[in-house]
Design a protein around this motif. Structure first.
Motif, PDB file in Angstrom:
ATOM      1  N   THR A   1       1.318  -6.742  -7.587  1.00  0.00           N
ATOM      2  CA  THR A   1       2.173  -7.822  -7.079  1.00  0.00           C
ATOM      3  C   THR A   1       3.657  -7.444  -7.162  1.00  0.00           C
ATOM      4  OG1 THR A   1       2.102  -8.878  -9.263  1.00  0.00           O
ATOM      5  CG2 THR A   1       0.549  -9.685  -7.585  1.00  0.00           C
ATOM      6  N   THR A   2       4.029  -6.660  -8.161  1.00  0.00           N
ATOM      7  CA  THR A   2       5.413  -6.196  -8.268  1.00  0.00           C
ATOM      8  C   THR A   2       5.754  -5.285  -7.096  1.00  0.00           C
ATOM      9  OG1 THR A   2       5.350  -6.348 -10.677  1.00  0.00           O
ATOM     10  CG2 THR A   2       7.059  -4.933  -9.722  1.00  0.00           C
TER      11      THR A   2
ATOM     12  N   THR B   1       6.173  -7.385  -4.023  1.00  0.00           N
ATOM     13  CA  THR B   1       7.460  -8.098  -4.076  1.00  0.00           C
ATOM     14  C   THR B   1       8.603  -7.174  -3.685  1.00  0.00           C
ATOM     15  OG1 THR B   1       6.655  -9.613  -5.783  1.00  0.00           O
ATOM     16  CG2 THR B   1       9.054  -9.352  -5.580  1.00  0.00           C
TER      17      THR B   1
ATOM     18  N   ARG C   1      11.037  -7.404  -0.393  1.00  0.00           N
ATOM     19  CA  ARG C   1      12.504  -7.436  -0.484  1.00  0.00           C
ATOM     20  C   ARG C   1      13.126  -6.336   0.371  1.00  0.00           C
ATOM     21  NH1 ARG C   1      13.260  -8.240  -7.006  1.00  0.00           N
ATOM     22  NH2 ARG C   1      12.562 -10.396  -7.076  1.00  0.00           N
TER      23      ARG C   1
END
Length: 146
Positions: free
Chosen positions: A54-55, A58, A62
């Motif tokens: 999930t990081t 993300t 971005r």
């Protein structure tokens, strides 16, 4: 506050906090190194597999919002392609910061006056080249007329 040893190193077992933008730079480098569209899972593997999936998603999202990567649907997920390099990402960050300021002239003035002489000269040279290229394009006219 954690104590450091005589050389300034942190004690063993200490997790170093990444600097601002460092993770984005690492993710972008992994996407660029792939050489072709890559999934978030593959990016995670290229980074050593220590980050949460999930990081990685993300950070990729971005980077996509900043225009540094493109994405294309691949089944239920996306494949990611680098659009910018690390220098381009830094330039995007600088531009975003500048766009967020009310007095652009004051910010740019302060920035230029704090540059070392060599960087100031480099900036002058780059601006002169950009101006010359712009003048050359205007002389050619639209569609290459001259």
């Amino acid at each position: 506050m954690k104590k450091r040893d005589a050389e300034g190193a942190e004690p063993a077992g200490t997790v170093r906090r990444r600097g601002q933008g460092e993770l984005e730079t690492q993710v972008l480098a992994a996407v660029r190194a792939a050489g072709n569209p890559v999934t978030a899972g593959r990016v995670r593997e290229r980074l050593g597999g220590t980050l949460a999936y999930t990081t990685v998603i993300t950070i990729l999202t971005r980077l996509h919002a900043k225009g540094a990567v493109a994405r294309e649907r691949a089944g239920r997920s996306f494949e990611w392609t680098a659009v910018a390099d690390e220098a381009g990402l830094a330039a995007l960050r600088m531009r975003r910061l500048l766009d967020g300021e009310g007095d652009r002239q004051a910010v740019l003035t302060r920035f230029v006056t704090t540059l070392p002489a060599s960087d100031e000269q480099l900036l002058r040279d780059l601006l002169a080249r950009a101006e010359a290229a712009e003048d050359g394009a205007e002389a050619d006219g639209p569609a290459g007329e001259g």
